[in-house]
Design an enzyme around this catalytic site. Structure first.
Site, mmCIF file in Angstrom:
data_model
loop_
_atom_site.group_PDB
_atom_site.id
_atom_site.type_symbol
_atom_site.label_atom_id
_atom_site.label_comp_id
_atom_site.label_asym_id
_atom_site.label_seq_id
_atom_site.Cartn_x
_atom_site.Cartn_y
_atom_site.Cartn_z
ATOM 1 N N ASN A 168 -21.777 -0.812 26.175
ATOM 2 C CA ASN A 168 -20.747 -1.745 27.189
ATOM 3 C C ASN A 168 -21.611 -2.145 28.516
ATOM 4 O O ASN A 168 -21.727 -1.063 29.339
ATOM 5 C CB ASN A 168 -19.449 -0.811 27.521
ATOM 6 C CG ASN A 168 -18.613 -1.766 27.754
ATOM 7 O OD1 ASN A 168 -17.730 -2.306 27.181
ATOM 8 N ND2 ASN A 168 -18.163 -1.648 29.275
ATOM 9 N N GLU A 169 -21.807 -3.218 28.862
ATOM 10 C CA GLU A 169 -22.250 -3.850 30.013
ATOM 11 C C GLU A 169 -23.599 -2.863 30.596
ATOM 12 O O GLU A 169 -23.210 -2.512 31.682
ATOM 13 C CB GLU A 169 -21.217 -3.750 30.990
ATOM 14 C CG GLU A 169 -19.785 -4.639 30.887
ATOM 15 C CD GLU A 169 -18.586 -4.225 31.867
ATOM 16 O OE1 GLU A 169 -18.130 -5.268 32.175
ATOM 17 O OE2 GLU A 169 -18.420 -3.158 32.158
ATOM 18 N N TYR A 310 -14.603 -11.395 34.589
ATOM 19 C CA TYR A 310 -13.470 -11.062 35.686
ATOM 20 C C TYR A 310 -13.375 -11.958 36.810
ATOM 21 O O TYR A 310 -12.306 -12.553 36.904
ATOM 22 C CB TYR A 310 -13.800 -9.731 36.199
ATOM 23 C CG TYR A 310 -13.570 -8.536 35.151
ATOM 24 C CD1 TYR A 310 -12.501 -8.070 34.718
ATOM 25 C CD2 TYR A 310 -14.760 -7.977 34.588
ATOM 26 C CE1 TYR A 310 -12.189 -6.770 33.931
ATOM 27 C CE2 TYR A 310 -14.527 -7.023 33.796
ATOM 28 C CZ TYR A 310 -13.254 -6.609 33.266
ATOM 29 O OH TYR A 310 -13.172 -5.269 32.450
ATOM 30 N N GLU A 380 -13.559 -8.176 27.490
ATOM 31 C CA GLU A 380 -13.045 -7.698 28.625
ATOM 32 C C GLU A 380 -12.578 -8.825 29.762
ATOM 33 O O GLU A 380 -13.611 -9.686 29.891
ATOM 34 C CB GLU A 380 -13.938 -6.641 29.550
ATOM 35 C CG GLU A 380 -13.990 -5.402 28.758
ATOM 36 C CD GLU A 380 -14.862 -4.501 29.629
ATOM 37 O OE1 GLU A 380 -15.140 -4.574 30.914
ATOM 38 O OE2 GLU A 380 -15.289 -3.516 29.120
ATOM 39 N N TRP A 424 -8.352 -6.765 29.669
ATOM 40 C CA TRP A 424 -8.513 -5.547 30.113
ATOM 41 C C TRP A 424 -7.412 -5.148 31.028
ATOM 42 O O TRP A 424 -7.375 -5.991 32.045
ATOM 43 C CB TRP A 424 -9.847 -5.352 30.537
ATOM 44 C CG TRP A 424 -10.262 -4.051 31.188
ATOM 45 C CD1 TRP A 424 -10.079 -3.369 32.515
ATOM 46 C CD2 TRP A 424 -10.856 -3.166 30.273
ATOM 47 N NE1 TRP A 424 -10.505 -2.260 32.383
ATOM 48 C CE2 TRP A 424 -11.070 -1.993 31.154
ATOM 49 C CE3 TRP A 424 -11.600 -3.066 29.137
ATOM 50 C CZ2 TRP A 424 -11.769 -0.809 30.754
ATOM 51 C CZ3 TRP A 424 -12.315 -1.766 28.621
ATOM 52 C CH2 TRP A 424 -12.343 -0.738 29.591
ATOM 53 N N GLU A 431 -11.111 4.252 37.821
ATOM 54 C CA GLU A 431 -11.917 3.051 37.692
ATOM 55 C C GLU A 431 -13.204 3.504 38.485
ATOM 56 O O GLU A 431 -13.691 2.872 39.791
ATOM 57 C CB GLU A 431 -11.120 1.926 38.545
ATOM 58 C CG GLU A 431 -10.065 1.252 37.760
ATOM 59 C CD GLU A 431 -10.482 0.593 36.342
ATOM 60 O OE1 GLU A 431 -11.799 0.354 36.370
ATOM 61 O OE2 GLU A 431 -10.011 0.525 35.433
ATOM 62 N N TRP A 432 -14.132 4.391 37.944
ATOM 63 C CA TRP A 432 -15.412 4.390 38.474
ATOM 64 C C TRP A 432 -15.629 4.846 39.772
ATOM 65 O O TRP A 432 -14.664 5.950 40.251
ATOM 66 C CB TRP A 432 -16.489 3.448 38.120
ATOM 67 C CG TRP A 432 -16.392 2.827 36.671
ATOM 68 C CD1 TRP A 432 -15.953 1.561 36.344
ATOM 69 C CD2 TRP A 432 -16.454 3.500 35.362
ATOM 70 N NE1 TRP A 432 -16.019 1.605 34.939
ATOM 71 C CE2 TRP A 432 -16.503 2.819 34.461
ATOM 72 C CE3 TRP A 432 -17.320 4.852 35.164
ATOM 73 C CZ2 TRP A 432 -16.744 3.172 32.947
ATOM 74 C CZ3 TRP A 432 -17.726 5.208 33.855
ATOM 75 C CH2 TRP A 432 -17.292 4.511 32.813
#
Length: 549
Positions: A168-169, A310, A380, A424, A431-432
């Site tokens: 993922n990414e 995004y 996403e 998403w 969130e990280w």
């Protein structure tokens, strides 16, 4: 909200989650430590609100409730990631944790028994800490450990899982975790970042061919990679240097990992990127070269092209600032936004979030032109908001409406081969590096409540309103875990009038026949309906000149 979302006959409503951000139970049932467990417990804390993902949404214990929410939202597909450290605590196959295997088996079975298709991501940034101690993704040895983990996952879950995402990414993971240092493991070294990209790509290729050689004939699944994308629009379209810089930025953000798996080589811009960036660190860095065997193994190692998208930025060249943090300033890039763009929540990093739906259409067209129009899974796409936005998240509902419309224009007008859309995300989560200071969920989670109470938001109701009840899937082991459709009364804040403002909702049950929360999955028939094009806001028969590619 103006405009409508088109009717599509074969889209499934889909939802995605990341295990680090939702699962919790960080030291339970034999789980090993991963790099985010170590990162969030550092002193001083590198997280904006100084909190951790130790419990997060507690989905490890509340997964049945999450599946009930998916069913309530009429989700047809659910993508989640496996915790490498929960299954292999040391990161190696020296010990397989039975509790981890049981948890994911139970989740997969529960999804299937309730008509929801599982899509599984093998790795979403939660790298095992014991392997980090030998260098992490910068060490070639890690490749074999990842392939072994993948083999175990295919063998254990592949009889029921038919779509796999290897990474993922990985572009974001290597740049932010190994170069910028804002995310785990928090390194700031150009050589380690370069090694990270190289070894992730080699791991992906070997995993793809492992599935192709051993499992595909029996399991009939598909496998690909999910790549982070961002559209960069030249600030001055008539200025060649601006246009060139926009192309350069897209090639670095997307092409560094996409070009090798499509063409077996890095894009030419990668060498220029490393050359500019190495001046900041006082070293000379050039891209690795793949051997002929590696290039052959990489080329074509995809069944679908997965992307995350995004936002969009304006871009122009500027004088490099080698004393600046981040990536753009040291390599001579200036990013900005148009005053007319609506801004989402601010991030603790330099990532600026703006709502620019047409940027998605341009990104999709760019991929079509340069990569031969591959099947695209847009896995996403979501709105970064504030917790204080509450349950009436009009901005998020509008974001999904407008981005879906631009995606549909790309398909029906421009001929882009999009086969899946993903909103998403299902739950507000950790969130990280931003912790819980921003959110993306269509379902709110009360993180001050030990029970982690979940409440659907307006955006969840918006997506649900445009999606009819999914049909049951064929793969069902038994009916013991079947959850009845949740009889939740619609709160006053999710009424029809409040949902669409002064508009009335369509009388038919939804524009999207099947969706899987966080991803609206479109199968082979999804774009064949004559009704598909109807209702797109501002659609004409002529392709707009502003669309690149």
């Amino acid at each position: 909200m103006s405009g409508k979302i088109e009717e599509v006959k074969a889209i499934k409503n889909q939802q995605f989650t990341c295990i680090v951000k939702t699962e919790g139970a960080w030291r339970e049932d034999g789980k090993g430590l991963n790099i985010w467990d170590e990162f969030v417990h550092r002193t001083p804390s590198p997280i904006a609100d100084h909190l951790t993902g130790d419990i997060a949404c507690d989905s490890y214990h509340k997964y049945r409730e999450d599946v009930a929410l998916l069913k309530y939202l009429r989700a047809g597909v659910y993508r989640f990631s496996l915790s490498w450290s929960r299954i292999l605590p040391s990161g190696r196959v020296d010990y397989i944790n039975p509790a981890g295997i049981k948890h994911y088996n139970d989740l997969i079975d529960l999804l299937l028994e309730n008509g929801i298709e599982p899509i599984v991501t093998l790795h979403q940034w939660d790298f095992p800490q014991p392997l980090m101690e030998i260098g992490g993704w910068s060490n070639n040895e890690v490749i074999s450990h990842f392939v072994n983990f993948s083999h175990l996952a295919f063998r254990t879950f592949g009889d029921r899982v038919k779509k796999w995402v290897t990474f993922n990414e990985p572009n974001a993971m290597c740049f932010w975790g190994y170069l910028v240092g804002s995310e785990a493991p928090g390194l700031r070294n150009i050589e380690e970042a370069k090694n990270c990209v190289h070894n992730v790509l080699r791991s992906h290729a070997k995993t793809y061919h492992l599935y192709d050689r051993i499992f595909r004939k029996q399991q009939h699944g598909k496998i690909g990679m999910l790549i982070f994308t961002q559209w960069f629009e030249a600030k001055n379209q008539s200025n060649p240097s601006h246009v060139k810089m926009a192309e350069f930025a897209v090639q670095i953000t997307w092409g560094v990992v996409a070009s090798p798996i499509f063409f077996g080589k890095y894009p030419d811009e990668f060498a220029e990127f490393l050359g500019r960036l190495s001046q900041k660190q006082g070293v000379v860095s050039t891209p690795f070269q793949f051997t002929l065997a590696e290039a052959a193994e990489l080329r074509g190692s995809w069944d679908f092209c997965g992307i995350a998208h995004y936002t969009t930025s304006l871009i122009e060249p500027t004088t490099p600032n080698h004393g600046s943090a981040g990536i753009s300033d040291p390599i001579g890039i200036k990013l900005s936004s148009d005053p007319s763009w609506h801004a989402g929540a601010s991030s603790s990093t330099t990532w600026s979030f703006y709502v620019v739906p047409w940027g998605l259409r341009k990104m999709l067209n760019w991929i079509k032109k340069r990569y031969g129009n591959p099947p695209i899974y847009l896995l996403e796409n979501g709105y970064q908001g504030h917790p204080e936005d509450g349950l009436e998240d009009h901005e998020r509902a509008e974001y999904h409406r407008s981005y879906i419309n631009e995606m549909l224009k790309a398909v029906r007008i421009d001929g882009v081969n999009v086969q899946m859309y993903g909103a998403w995300t299902l739950l507000d989560s950790f969130e990280w590096e931003d912790g819980y200071s921003v959110n993306f969920g269509v379902v709110a989670v009360n993180f001050s409540d030990p029970e982690r109470k979940r409440t659907p938001k307006l955006s969840g109701a918006f997506l649900k309103k445009h999606v009819p009840r999914p049909k049951q899937m064929r793969i069902v082991r038994n009916n013991q875990n079947t959850i009845p459709y949740v009889n939740l009364s619609t709160p006053h804040h999710l009424t029809r009038h409040r949902l669409m403002g002064s508009e009335s909702l369509p009388t038919k049950e939804g524009y999207f026949p099947r969706w899987g929360l966080e991803v609206v999955y479109m199968d082979e028939e999804c774009f064949t309906s004559q009704k598909f094009i109807r209702g797109i806001e501002g659609v004409g028969t002529k392709r707009p000149s502003s669309v690149s590619g």
